[in-house]
Design a protein around this motif. Structure first.
Motif, mmCIF file in Angstrom:
data_model
loop_
_atom_site.group_PDB
_atom_site.id
_atom_site.type_symbol
_atom_site.label_atom_id
_atom_site.label_comp_id
_atom_site.label_asym_id
_atom_site.label_seq_id
_atom_site.Cartn_x
_atom_site.Cartn_y
_atom_site.Cartn_z
ATOM 1 N N LEU A 185 -38.728 -49.131 -1.483
ATOM 2 C CA LEU A 185 -38.874 -47.693 -1.283
ATOM 3 C C LEU A 185 -37.956 -46.882 -2.181
ATOM 4 O O LEU A 185 -38.116 -45.669 -2.296
ATOM 5 C CB LEU A 185 -38.608 -47.353 0.189
ATOM 6 C CG LEU A 185 -39.600 -47.953 1.182
ATOM 7 C CD1 LEU A 185 -39.156 -47.675 2.609
ATOM 8 C CD2 LEU A 185 -41.002 -47.394 0.953
ATOM 9 N N GLU A 186 -36.997 -47.535 -2.829
ATOM 10 C CA GLU A 186 -36.083 -46.809 -3.710
ATOM 11 C C GLU A 186 -36.730 -46.443 -5.038
ATOM 12 O O GLU A 186 -36.183 -45.660 -5.801
ATOM 13 C CB GLU A 186 -34.835 -47.645 -3.979
ATOM 14 C CG GLU A 186 -35.060 -48.837 -4.882
ATOM 15 C CD GLU A 186 -33.793 -49.646 -5.094
ATOM 16 O OE1 GLU A 186 -33.518 -49.946 -6.276
ATOM 17 O OE2 GLU A 186 -33.102 -49.980 -4.121
ATOM 18 N N ASP A 187 -37.906 -47.001 -5.328
ATOM 19 C CA ASP A 187 -38.523 -46.825 -6.640
ATOM 20 C C ASP A 187 -39.355 -45.557 -6.778
ATOM 21 O O ASP A 187 -39.947 -45.312 -7.823
ATOM 22 C CB ASP A 187 -39.406 -48.040 -6.966
ATOM 23 C CG ASP A 187 -38.597 -49.299 -7.201
ATOM 24 O OD1 ASP A 187 -37.415 -49.177 -7.585
ATOM 25 O OD2 ASP A 187 -39.137 -50.400 -7.004
ATOM 26 N N ARG A 188 -39.417 -44.733 -5.743
ATOM 27 C CA ARG A 188 -40.247 -43.530 -5.773
ATOM 28 C C ARG A 188 -39.363 -42.285 -5.864
ATOM 29 O O ARG A 188 -38.787 -41.840 -4.860
ATOM 30 C CB ARG A 188 -41.123 -43.475 -4.519
ATOM 31 C CG ARG A 188 -42.166 -44.576 -4.453
ATOM 32 C CD ARG A 188 -42.855 -44.613 -3.092
ATOM 33 N NE ARG A 188 -43.433 -43.338 -2.736
ATOM 34 C CZ ARG A 188 -44.664 -42.938 -3.053
ATOM 35 N NH1 ARG A 188 -45.443 -43.744 -3.757
ATOM 36 N NH2 ARG A 188 -45.106 -41.767 -2.675
ATOM 37 N N SER A 189 -39.255 -41.741 -7.069
ATOM 38 C CA SER A 189 -38.433 -40.541 -7.259
ATOM 39 C C SER A 189 -39.004 -39.359 -6.481
ATOM 40 O O SER A 189 -38.250 -38.498 -5.998
ATOM 41 C CB SER A 189 -38.326 -40.199 -8.742
ATOM 42 O OG SER A 189 -39.612 -39.939 -9.293
ATOM 43 N N GLU A 190 -40.324 -39.333 -6.312
ATOM 44 C CA GLU A 190 -40.944 -38.219 -5.590
ATOM 45 C C GLU A 190 -40.541 -38.209 -4.118
ATOM 46 O O GLU A 190 -40.498 -37.153 -3.484
ATOM 47 C CB GLU A 190 -42.474 -38.256 -5.722
ATOM 48 C CG GLU A 190 -43.148 -39.505 -5.192
ATOM 49 C CD GLU A 190 -43.320 -40.597 -6.240
ATOM 50 O OE1 GLU A 190 -44.324 -41.347 -6.131
ATOM 51 O OE2 GLU A 190 -42.468 -40.700 -7.128
ATOM 52 N N ASP A 191 -40.236 -39.392 -3.573
ATOM 53 C CA ASP A 191 -39.764 -39.437 -2.188
ATOM 54 C C ASP A 191 -38.370 -38.826 -2.072
ATOM 55 O O ASP A 191 -38.051 -38.166 -1.070
ATOM 56 C CB ASP A 191 -39.737 -40.881 -1.678
ATOM 57 C CG ASP A 191 -41.134 -41.427 -1.408
ATOM 58 O OD1 ASP A 191 -42.106 -40.648 -1.485
ATOM 59 O OD2 ASP A 191 -41.250 -42.635 -1.130
ATOM 60 N N PRO A 249 -34.476 -44.543 -8.735
ATOM 61 C CA PRO A 249 -35.355 -43.372 -8.841
ATOM 62 C C PRO A 249 -35.268 -42.437 -7.634
ATOM 63 O O PRO A 249 -35.295 -41.213 -7.791
ATOM 64 C CB PRO A 249 -36.752 -43.999 -8.972
ATOM 65 C CG PRO A 249 -36.493 -45.328 -9.613
ATOM 66 C CD PRO A 249 -35.207 -45.805 -9.009
ATOM 67 N N TYR A 250 -35.180 -42.989 -6.426
ATOM 68 C CA TYR A 250 -35.104 -42.157 -5.219
ATOM 69 C C TYR A 250 -33.911 -41.210 -5.303
ATOM 70 O O TYR A 250 -34.028 -40.012 -5.016
ATOM 71 C CB TYR A 250 -34.979 -43.067 -3.996
ATOM 72 C CG TYR A 250 -34.965 -42.340 -2.664
ATOM 73 C CD1 TYR A 250 -36.150 -42.078 -1.989
ATOM 74 C CD2 TYR A 250 -33.770 -41.927 -2.084
ATOM 75 C CE1 TYR A 250 -36.145 -41.422 -0.756
ATOM 76 C CE2 TYR A 250 -33.754 -41.271 -0.859
ATOM 77 C CZ TYR A 250 -34.938 -41.018 -0.204
ATOM 78 O OH TYR A 250 -34.931 -40.362 1.004
#
Length: 306
Positions: free
Chosen positions: A117-123, A149-150
Motif C-alpha cells: 500500500l506504500e506504492d500509491r502516491s495518490e493515497d 510514494p505514499y
C-alpha cells in the motif's frame, strides 16, 4: 528508470561490511555487533541537530497558531509516527486531534504487514485532503529510504495546501532530494541485516520523534522545569506521578498534595499555580488561560500583581 523503480543504490539498501559474517556469530557476538552499530544512531541524530531544531521551531509556531501535527509513513515508519502521536495525550494532556499518525493501510497496517500500500502516491495525497490539512498544520513525512510514494505524495499535497512540511529520511540528499521546510537526514549507514530499516533507521527515527514532540510540548508550556505538569491523570500510575510531581516541586506532604490535586480536578499545573500564587482556583485558571497555559509566565504575572 526513476527513483521509485530501483532502490538498490540507496544507502539504506546497501550491505554492511561489518556484518558480512552475521550468520556465523554466536549470541554474544550478535549482541556486540548490534551494540556497535546502534551507537551510530545517536551520532546520526546529533549530526542533524540544526534541521531537527528548525522542525521544532516550525512546529511550535504552527501549533501556537491553532494548527495540528501529522506524521505520515508506511510500514515501520508509519508505526513509529502513530506510536509517537498516541503517546502525546497521556503524557501532555493534549487532545487526540492535535498530534495524529497517518499510516498507509490504516489501522490494520499497525499489526499486519501491508507494504504494497506504500506504492500509491495518490493515497498519500488523499490522506492529506481527507483531513483538511491547511496552512496552519505541520506534516512530517517519514521514510527511511526517502522514496516511499505514499509519503512523497502526502508531502507534495501538503505543500500544495501551504502546510509546513518536515521530511525524515536515512539517505543523503544527493540520493533523494525533496522540497520540504525542514529536511532531516539520519545517515546511520547500511543495516546489520541488509535493507531491514526497522533496525538502525527505525531507532534513529524514534529518537528524532521523541525529541521533536517532547521539545514542542516543552515550548508550548506543557513542562515546568523537567516535570510533566500537563500529565493526564487517567489511571493510578499517572495519579501517583502527578502527586509526586507536586510533592517534589512544593515540598508538600503526599496527603496535602493529593488534596490539592483533588481540589484542582486533577490539573497539576493549576494545582501548582494555586499553591505558589495563593490565588483562588478560578482566578488561577483564568490567569493560566491568559498566558496560554504557560505556568512560568502565569507565575511571573501573579508575582507582579502581588
Amino acid at each position: 528508470m526513476n527513483q521509485f523503480e530501483s532502490r538498490g543504490h540507496l544507502l539504506t539498501e546497501q550491505s554492511n561490511p561489518n556484518s558480512e559474517d552475521l550468520d556465523r556469530l554466536d549470541a554474544l557476538g550478535l549482541v556486540d555487533l548490534f551494540c556497535r552499530e546502534d551507537a551510530r544512531t545517536v551520532e546520526a541524530v546529533a549530526a542533524s541537530r540544526e534541521a531537527i531544531a528548525r522542525a521544532i521551531d516550525l512546529t511550535t509556531d504552527a501549533l501556537r497558531r491553532g494548527g495540528r501535527l501529522f506524521y505520515v509513513g508506511a510500514g515501520t515508519s508509519g508505526r513509529l509516527g502513530v506510536l509517537d502521536a498516541a503517546e502525546c495525550p497521556p503524557t501532555f494532556c493534549t487532545p487526540p486531534e492535535l498530534v495524529q499518525g497517518i499510516i498507509a493501510g490504516g489501522r490494520d497496517a499497525l499489526v499486519r504487514s501491508s507494504e504494497a500500500l506504500e506504492d500509491r502516491s495518490e493515497d498519500g495525497e488523499a490522506a492529506i485532503a481527507q483531513r483538511n490539512i491547511g496552512e496552519t498544520d505541520v506534516v512530517v513525512g517519514i521514510t527511511a529510504g526517502g522514496t516511499t510514494p505514499y509519503v512523497c505524495g502526502a508531502i507534495a499535497e501538503a505543500r500544495r495546501r501551504h502546510a509546513t512540511t518536515v521530511f525524515i529520511a536515512c539517505v543523503p540528499v544527493e540520493q533523494v532530494a525533496i522540497d520540504a521546510d525542514a529536511d532531516i537526514r539520519l545517515l546511520v549507514g547500511p543495516e546489520v541485516l541488509a535493507g531491514s530499516t526497522r533496525l538502525k533507521a527505525g531507532t534513529a527515527t524514534k529518537l528524532v520523534l521523541n525529541i521533536l514532540s517532547t521539545s514542542v510540548m516543552v515550548r508550548l508550556g506543557k513542562v515546568f522545569r523537567n516535570r510533566m505538569v500537563d500529565v493526564s491523570v487517567t489511571n493510578s500510575k499517572l495519579r501517583d506521578r502527578a502527586i509526586r510531581t507536586i510533592v517534589d516541586l512544593t515540598e508538600l506532604s503526599r496527603e496535602a498534595a493529593a488534596h490539592l490535586l483533588d481540589r484542582c480536578q486533577n490539573h497539576v499545573k493549576l494545582a501548582l499555580l494555586v499553591h505558589w500564587s495563593g490565588l483562588a482556583i478560578d482566578d488561577a485558571r483564568s490567569l493560566l488561560d491568559r498566558h496560554r497555559g504557560q505556568l512560568r509566565a502565569a507565575l511571573d504575572s501573579a508575582t507582579e500583581v502581588r
